[in-house]
Design an enzyme around this catalytic site. Structure first.
Site, PDB file in Angstrom:
ATOM      1  N   TYR A   1      77.279  49.241  33.978  1.00  0.00           N
ATOM      2  CA  TYR A   1      78.650  49.777  33.971  1.00  0.00           C
ATOM      3  C   TYR A   1      79.583  48.829  33.202  1.00  0.00           C
ATOM      4  CZ  TYR A   1      83.019  51.710  35.907  1.00  0.00           C
ATOM      5  OH  TYR A   1      84.245  52.285  36.066  1.00  0.00           O
ATOM      6  N   ASP A   2      79.508  47.547  33.563  1.00  0.00           N
ATOM      7  CA  ASP A   2      80.432  46.584  32.978  1.00  0.00           C
ATOM      8  C   ASP A   2      80.280  46.512  31.456  1.00  0.00           C
ATOM      9  OD1 ASP A   2      80.444  46.230  35.690  1.00  0.00           O
ATOM     10  OD2 ASP A   2      80.315  44.046  35.658  1.00  0.00           O
ATOM     11  N   GLU A   3      79.021  46.422  31.009  1.00  0.00           N
ATOM     12  CA  GLU A   3      78.807  46.274  29.568  1.00  0.00           C
ATOM     13  C   GLU A   3      79.077  47.578  28.824  1.00  0.00           C
ATOM     14  OE1 GLU A   3      78.853  43.561  28.345  1.00  0.00           O
ATOM     15  OE2 GLU A   3      77.713  42.098  29.471  1.00  0.00           O
TER      16      GLU A   3
ATOM     17  N   ARG B   1      81.485  53.940  47.779  1.00  0.00           N
ATOM     18  CA  ARG B   1      82.611  53.010  47.668  1.00  0.00           C
ATOM     19  C   ARG B   1      83.155  52.687  49.039  1.00  0.00           C
ATOM     20  NH1 ARG B   1      85.450  54.832  42.075  1.00  0.00           N
ATOM     21  NH2 ARG B   1      84.840  56.874  42.775  1.00  0.00           N
ATOM     22  N   VAL B   2      83.815  51.542  49.086  1.00  0.00           N
ATOM     23  CA  VAL B   2      84.117  50.985  50.391  1.00  0.00           C
ATOM     24  C   VAL B   2      84.982  51.911  51.251  1.00  0.00           C
ATOM     25  CG1 VAL B   2      86.060  49.570  49.549  1.00  0.00           C
ATOM     26  CG2 VAL B   2      84.789  48.872  51.562  1.00  0.00           C
TER      27      VAL B   2
ATOM     28  N   GLN C   1      85.598  38.652  50.523  1.00  0.00           N
ATOM     29  CA  GLN C   1      85.870  39.107  49.154  1.00  0.00           C
ATOM     30  C   GLN C   1      87.107  40.005  49.186  1.00  0.00           C
ATOM     31  OE1 GLN C   1      83.477  40.194  51.194  1.00  0.00           O
ATOM     32  NE2 GLN C   1      82.332  41.938  50.393  1.00  0.00           N
TER      33      GLN C   1
ATOM     34  N   ARG D   1      74.973  45.492  37.994  1.00  0.00           N
ATOM     35  CA  ARG D   1      76.262  46.089  37.629  1.00  0.00           C
ATOM     36  C   ARG D   1      76.466  46.092  36.125  1.00  0.00           C
ATOM     37  NH1 ARG D   1      79.566  45.221  42.704  1.00  0.00           N
ATOM     38  NH2 ARG D   1      81.357  46.136  41.717  1.00  0.00           N
TER      39      ARG D   1
HETATM   40  N1  UDP Z   1      81.751  46.961  50.722  1.00  0.00           N
HETATM   41  C1  UDP Z   1      81.523  46.700  52.065  1.00  0.00           C
HETATM   42  N2  UDP Z   1      80.976  47.683  52.853  1.00  0.00           N
HETATM   43  C2  UDP Z   1      80.653  48.907  52.367  1.00  0.00           C
HETATM   44  C3  UDP Z   1      80.890  49.194  51.009  1.00  0.00           C
HETATM   45  C4  UDP Z   1      81.429  48.192  50.206  1.00  0.00           C
HETATM   46  O1  UDP Z   1      81.812  45.603  52.546  1.00  0.00           O
HETATM   47  O2  UDP Z   1      80.168  49.732  53.159  1.00  0.00           O
HETATM   48  C5  UDP Z   1      82.398  45.925  49.887  1.00  0.00           C
HETATM   49  C6  UDP Z   1      81.672  45.586  48.583  1.00  0.00           C
HETATM   50  O3  UDP Z   1      80.706  44.571  48.812  1.00  0.00           O
HETATM   51  C7  UDP Z   1      82.820  45.116  47.716  1.00  0.00           C
HETATM   52  C8  UDP Z   1      84.021  45.922  48.216  1.00  0.00           C
HETATM   53  O4  UDP Z   1      83.651  46.427  49.488  1.00  0.00           O
HETATM   54  O5  UDP Z   1      83.078  43.748  47.939  1.00  0.00           O
HETATM   55  C9  UDP Z   1      84.411  47.074  47.310  1.00  0.00           C
HETATM   56  O6  UDP Z   1      83.272  47.823  47.024  1.00  0.00           O
HETATM   57  P1  UDP Z   1      83.301  49.192  46.216  1.00  0.00           P
HETATM   58  O7  UDP Z   1      81.901  49.694  46.159  1.00  0.00           O
HETATM   59  O8  UDP Z   1      84.300  50.101  46.818  1.00  0.00           O
HETATM   60  O9  UDP Z   1      83.841  48.903  44.749  1.00  0.00           O
HETATM   61  P2  UDP Z   1      83.849  47.666  43.730  1.00  0.00           P
HETATM   62  O10 UDP Z   1      85.220  47.141  43.820  1.00  0.00           O
HETATM   63  O11 UDP Z   1      82.847  46.623  44.138  1.00  0.00           O
HETATM   64  O12 UDP Z   1      83.521  48.288  42.439  1.00  0.00           O
END
Ligand code: UDP
Length: 313
Positions: free
Chosen positions: A145-147, A186-187, A209, A142
């Site tokens: 992106y972060d840096e 994204r989730v 999380q 990551r």
């Molecule tokens: N995540 C998950 N299942 C998925 C996609 C993401 O459990 O199919 C989790 C991921 O590990 C993170 C959170 O959902 O903890 C948010 O992930 P996302 O990629 O949306 O964005 P982030 O906040 O990590 O940049």
């Protein structure tokens, strides 16, 4: 006003372009379309005050005529995208920010950087205030992106202090809404896609999380208020309502009305530094912008899922 939006064909950028046009601004949208798409600009393209230029903002930027504002939103922004485009992500955060600042300086324009909660990394302070310096692994996946965003913030502050440019830094937390790409990884889009297909929702790790999700219209309003303010230090823009990923998956299943179940799966490669908790402290935005989110997750999810159903998968 005449406004340049870099990354204007992306998820946030396209909503911003629409809002600016609706309030009477003229908009020049710059995008190389590596993660954005012209389809996102469908409501804007026919507007007489809208111009789209396909360009890579890490190259020298030339825009004819006066420019009053530069919104710099260009960047891959989902973990899956920036794992796929690590070098472009580093370049747009560094070289692209430099070019966008150079354009703002040449035009005497106000500048806003779309920064991110990722500058806090896997935070040791909770909720995150703007005063927290963060906990980022520069060499993790990551890190690109972060840096890049941390460098971008430093570059913006240097232009502000050295050249006296009017600059703003928005630290944007997880945002969702219509026009997120269903394959962006994204989730929420991933969960919606799985729920609509009746498949199990894959929750990474133990699912404990947390994230705090802001509906896109609230976010765009926050950006516009920040731009209009006099605040040059970073401001968190996000929704402080925090939820575990597991509970979020269950919510999506309920709102979709799906038969799917939640399935815990090991974190895929690239998620080693997945932040454990994330929630913005938005006291500063409330105080200086008079802003806070208005749209509940229930309402925002319903609107987003409705959009996906209408547009089709
Ligand atoms: N995540 C998950 N299942 C998925 C996609 C993401 O459990 O199919 C989790 C991921 O590990 C993170 C959170 O959902 O903890 C948010 O992930 P996302 O990629 O949306 O964005 P982030 O906040 O990590 O940049």
């Amino acid at each position: 006003m005449r406004v340049v939006v870099t990354g204007g064909a992306g998820f946030l950028g396209s909503h911003l372009c629409e809002k600016l046009l609706s309030r009477g601004d003229e908009v020049v949208c710059l995008d190389n379309l590596i993660t954005g798409s012209e389809a996102n600009l469908e409501p804007c393209l026919a507007h007489p005050c809208f111009q789209f230029v396909r360009v890579d903002v890490t190259e020298f930027l030339s825009v004819d005529g006066a420019v009053d504002v530069v919104f710099h939103l260009a960047s891959p922004a989902s973990p899956v995208d920036y794992l796929k485009f690590p070098i472009q992500t580093l370049k747009v955060g560094s070289l692209g920010t430099h070019k966008a600042l150079g354009l703002a300086r040449a035009k005497g324009a106000r500048f806003l950087l779309a920064s991110t909660s990722e500058v806090y990394g896997d935070p040791a302070v909770h909720p995150q205030t703007e005063a927290y310096w963060g906990h980022v692994n520069p060499v993790g996946r990551r890190g690109c992106y972060d840096e890049a965003k941390r460098f971008a913030e430093a570059m913006v502050m240097a232009y502000h202090r050295f050249h006296g440019l009017a600059t703003r830094i928005a630290r944007i937390f997880n945002t969702y809404g219509p026009r997120m790409r269903l394959d962006d990884g994204r989730v929420l889009p991933h969960f919606i896609r799985l729920a609509l297909a009746g498949e199990d929702l894959t929750v990474y790790g133990d699912g404990q999380q947390t994230r705090s999700f802001c509906y896109v219209d609230d976010l765009i309003e926050g950006l516009c208020r920040l731009l209009a303010s006099e605040e040059s230090e970073p401001v968190n823009i996000g929704n402080p309502e925090e939820v575990t990923v597991q509970a979020f998956a269950e919510e999506v299943i309920r709102v979709v009305g799906a038969r799917s179940r939640v399935r815990l799966v090991p974190k895929p490669p690239g998620y080693e530094d997945d932040p454990r908790r994330r929630r913005p402290d938005i006291s500063k935005a409330r105080r200086i912008l008079g802003w806070e989110p208005r749209i509940s997750r229930r309402e925002g999810l319903a609107r987003t899922i409705d959009f996906v159903r209408k547009r089709g998968m």
